[in-house]
Design an enzyme around this catalytic site. Structure first.
Site, PDB file in Angstrom:
ATOM      1  N   HIS A   1     -30.458  85.514  66.625  1.00  0.00           N
ATOM      2  CA  HIS A   1     -30.262  86.703  67.450  1.00  0.00           C
ATOM      3  C   HIS A   1     -31.327  87.745  67.125  1.00  0.00           C
ATOM      4  O   HIS A   1     -32.078  87.606  66.159  1.00  0.00           O
ATOM      5  CB  HIS A   1     -28.871  87.307  67.231  1.00  0.00           C
TER       6      HIS A   1
ATOM      7  N   VAL B   1     -21.742 102.602  77.795  1.00  0.00           N
ATOM      8  CA  VAL B   1     -22.731 102.399  78.863  1.00  0.00           C
ATOM      9  C   VAL B   1     -24.126 102.904  78.495  1.00  0.00           C
ATOM     10  O   VAL B   1     -25.089 102.652  79.224  1.00  0.00           O
ATOM     11  CB  VAL B   1     -22.262 103.062  80.181  1.00  0.00           C
TER      12      VAL B   1
ATOM     13  N   LYS C   1     -28.756  92.977  65.658  1.00  0.00           N
ATOM     14  CA  LYS C   1     -27.370  92.480  65.536  1.00  0.00           C
ATOM     15  C   LYS C   1     -26.854  92.756  64.123  1.00  0.00           C
ATOM     16  O   LYS C   1     -27.538  92.476  63.134  1.00  0.00           O
ATOM     17  CB  LYS C   1     -27.299  90.990  65.860  1.00  0.00           C
TER      18      LYS C   1
ATOM     19  N   ARG D   1     -27.601  98.742  75.378  1.00  0.00           N
ATOM     20  CA  ARG D   1     -28.224  97.670  76.157  1.00  0.00           C
ATOM     21  C   ARG D   1     -27.190  96.838  76.905  1.00  0.00           C
ATOM     22  O   ARG D   1     -27.328  96.570  78.093  1.00  0.00           O
ATOM     23  CB  ARG D   1     -29.046  96.762  75.229  1.00  0.00           C
ATOM     24  N   MET D   2     -26.135  96.426  76.191  1.00  0.00           N
ATOM     25  CA  MET D   2     -25.120  95.599  76.839  1.00  0.00           C
ATOM     26  C   MET D   2     -24.335  96.408  77.860  1.00  0.00           C
ATOM     27  O   MET D   2     -24.003  95.909  78.946  1.00  0.00           O
ATOM     28  CB  MET D   2     -24.176  95.008  75.785  1.00  0.00           C
TER      29      MET D   2
ATOM     30  N   GLU E   1     -20.388 108.035  73.963  1.00  0.00           N
ATOM     31  CA  GLU E   1     -19.797 108.627  72.771  1.00  0.00           C
ATOM     32  C   GLU E   1     -19.417 110.083  73.024  1.00  0.00           C
ATOM     33  O   GLU E   1     -20.105 110.789  73.772  1.00  0.00           O
ATOM     34  CB  GLU E   1     -20.776 108.556  71.607  1.00  0.00           C
TER      35      GLU E   1
END
Length: 272
Positions: A160, A13, A164, A16-17, A39
């Protein structure tokens, strides 16, 4: 497992995603935000998930282990990295949880390990959770059957953002697999992922891939069917990670009431 609104936990969390997934769950009236994992040892452990996602306090704190919320969630959403995902899948198998996996870059051995766990865990695994992308896959299957063996060259181009880490994207590979399957070709045999120097003329059965990494591009994929005199391009462009997040939440609601097995977004969307 809940047959009303499933309790959803999200891994990663702080990223970004992950923050977008938190937002998507909070916007869904048929899902409950049950927890978020950062983490181990992260300074963000204890932070309110809503404040972390920038949408206001929600009263649910981030934790640094799944064990801390093992009794609080029904479905886990994981868009992290292969080794982390497989460890989380093992946890879900041990504790009777369902899982939605959007992680890409899994090796063949890691895919086989995932399949083994899916015999015990309700698992939705898809390289792209976007509803639009999965509809695009159906269009590609239709186009490949109609065009692919009639002198049309097939190329997959994907773009992308600069962060990435895997290439080609999982979505691009899935598009190639769908096209190859429709034409009774093996992507490992006919996929071409590099053209450098004197590479010779194009083999008619090649499925070529080209990769772009730049700026903040969320995700763009085009499959080109080209022959002499015409070119057909089927393109999907994502302008926000929210499209993937909403698809993942939809998958989480769906898989919460399924038996153990490996499912894809085509199952979630009823496309098969």
């Amino acid at each position: 497992m809940s047959r009303t609104a499933p309790r959803i936990a999200i891994v990663g969390v702080a990223g970004r995603m992950g923050r977008t997934l938190v937002n998507a769950v909070m916007q869904d009236d048929d899902a409950v935000l049950a927890g978020g994992i950062v983490e181990p040892g992260s300074s963000l452990a204890g932070a309110d998930l809503g404040e972390l996602a920038g949408v206001g306090r929600q009263g649910v704190a981030a934790v640094d282990s799944l064990e801390a919320i093992v009794d609080d969630f029904d479905v886990l959403i994981d868009f992290t990295a292969p080794k982390v995902t497989l460890a989380n899948l093992a946890f879900c198998a041990e504790h009777g949880k369902a899982i939605v996996i959007g992680t890409t870059g899994l090796s063949d051995d890691e895919q086989a390990e995932l399949d083994g766990y899916a015999e015990r865990v309700p698992t939705v695994f898809a390289p792209n959770m976007s509803v639009g992308v999965n509809l695009t896959l159906k269009l590609l299957e239709t186009a490949a059957k109609a065009l692919g063996d009639e002198g049309y060259d097939i190329e997959v181009i994907e773009s992308h953002h600069r962060h990435k880490v895997d290439a080609p994207s999982g979505t691009a590979l899935r598009m190639g697999e769908v096209v190859a399957g429709a034409l009774d070709r093996n992507l490992k045999e006919h996929g071409v992922f590099e053209r450098v120097g004197q590479c010779g003329p194009r083999d008619p059965k090649e499925i070529g891939f080209a990769t772009v990494r730049a700026g903040d591009i969320v995700g763009e994929h085009t499959v080109m069917f080209a022959t002499e005199g015409e070119r057909i391009e089927i393109t999907h462009k994502a302008s926000s990670r929210m499209t993937f997040a909403r698809g993942a939440v939809r998958a989480a609601r769906w898989v919460a009431e399924r038996e153990a097995g490996r499912y894809g977004m085509s199952d979630v969307l009823g496309l098969d």
